[in-house]
Write an enzyme that holds these catalytic residues in place. Structure first.
Site, mmCIF file in Angstrom:
data_model
loop_
_atom_site.group_PDB
_atom_site.id
_atom_site.type_symbol
_atom_site.label_atom_id
_atom_site.label_comp_id
_atom_site.label_asym_id
_atom_site.label_seq_id
_atom_site.Cartn_x
_atom_site.Cartn_y
_atom_site.Cartn_z
ATOM 1 N N CYS A 110 0.807 -1.229 0.000
ATOM 2 C CA CYS A 110 0.000 0.000 0.000
ATOM 3 C C CYS A 110 0.833 1.269 0.000
ATOM 4 O O CYS A 110 0.534 2.225 -0.720
ATOM 5 C CB CYS A 110 -0.957 0.002 1.188
ATOM 6 S SG CYS A 110 -0.139 0.099 2.812
ATOM 7 N N HIS B 232 -1.578 1.126 7.134
ATOM 8 C CA HIS B 232 -2.133 1.289 5.791
ATOM 9 C C HIS B 232 -2.024 2.749 5.372
ATOM 10 O O HIS B 232 -2.445 3.657 6.095
ATOM 11 C CB HIS B 232 -3.598 0.864 5.728
ATOM 12 C CG HIS B 232 -4.147 0.928 4.323
ATOM 13 N ND1 HIS B 232 -3.755 0.046 3.338
ATOM 14 C CD2 HIS B 232 -5.012 1.788 3.721
ATOM 15 C CE1 HIS B 232 -4.364 0.348 2.202
ATOM 16 N NE2 HIS B 232 -5.123 1.407 2.408
ATOM 17 N N ASP C 76 -7.830 4.800 -3.362
ATOM 18 C CA ASP C 76 -6.952 3.745 -2.856
ATOM 19 C C ASP C 76 -6.715 2.692 -3.928
ATOM 20 O O ASP C 76 -7.652 2.078 -4.426
ATOM 21 C CB ASP C 76 -7.600 3.085 -1.624
ATOM 22 C CG ASP C 76 -6.613 2.259 -0.816
ATOM 23 O OD1 ASP C 76 -5.664 1.712 -1.408
ATOM 24 O OD2 ASP C 76 -6.799 2.149 0.415
#
Length: 269
Positions: A70, A110, A125
């Site tokens: 991520c 994250h 995202d």
């Protein structure tokens, strides 16, 4: 503009170099990114991580053709959005484990993006594995629907943040589940701040990404996920899982992800 980053990103995902990127184009960018840039932890497993900088991200993902986790995938997308004139910032969140009904104890690992457009804020995202919202999700609570499911963001009453991403994946989730909670008020001023996050994921004993190799990406029909012991595909609501060994792993890695063990050097023969 960093023309190299802009041109290479568009080339990697297959988006025309000459097109002016608008807000309405972002769902297409997110869909293309989810299908072409894999979510993978090979650099963690091989212990060859590098500092999170624009040049290192460009080299790893756009020049070398690798994927990432991520903090790499969303950092690269964030930089690409800035190059194309968007008003974006980054923040960190805590992932929710829906099996245990608890937040992951490793903390705020994250990294995600908040984008402002016409006086509204959206979550963007491309680094949440198979749970990607393939469109900007407004922080207003309204539900958005994409090819892979429904997504919404609601106010959170949590020590971890003030908003939570909620997910209902197509063919998978009968009910809403929490993806992660994030704090819209604590922002990341530079991607290099994510070095600390990378170190946590690489070294913490509770990290789920420093145990076994993993690579996955979305497909037109669903998704595919490969580890060194299994290959799982979702296609139009049907899951197929194959238990595999070393030779089959190498075959699938090359066939579906265009990678070889010689390139990543992180799985024993």
């Amino acid at each position: 503009m960093n023309e190299q980053l802009n041109d290479l990103f568009r080339s990697r995902v297959g988006y025309p170099a000459e097109n002016t990127l608008t807000f309405e184009d972002l769902p297409r960018i997110l869909e293309l990114a989810g299908r072409t840039i894999p979510f993978e932890n090979f650099s963690i497993m091989e212990r060859n991580t590098r500092s999170i900088t624009q040049q290192n991200l460009l080299d790893k993902i756009l020049v070398q053709g690798e994927g990432g986790l991520c903090y790499e995938l969303n950092s690269l997308l964030y930089l690409f959005l800035l190059e194309n004139g968007f008003n974006a910032v980054m923040t960190r969140g805590v992932v929710f484990n829906n099996e245990t009904q608890k937040f992951m104890p490793i903390g705020r690992t994250h990294a995600t993006i908040l984008l402002s457009y016409e006086e509204r804020t959206y979550l963007v995202d491309t680094g949440f594995g198979g749970n990607l919202p393939l469109t900007p999700v407004p922080l207003t609570g309204e539900t958005v629907q994409t090819s892979n499911g429904e997504f919404r963001i609601r106010k959170a009453n949590s020590e971890h943040g003030d908003y939570q991403l909620e997910i209902k994946l197509k063919h998978k989730d009968p009910d809403w589940k929490i993806g992660y909670v994030f704090n819209s008020r604590i922002l990341i001023s530079d991607v290099t701040e994510l070095d600390e996050l990378q170190q946590l994921i690489a070294e913490h004993e509770l990290s789920v990404f420093n145990k076994d190799p993993l690579i996955m990406k979305l497909t037109e029909a669903g998704s595919m996920t490969l580890t060194d012991h299994s290959f799982t595909t979702w296609a139009n609501g049907t899951m197929t899982k194959e238990e595999i060994g070393g030779s089959r792993y190498k075959e699938l890695l090359k066939q579906h992800f265009g990678r070889t063990l010689a390139e990543i050097k992180q799985v024993e023969e």
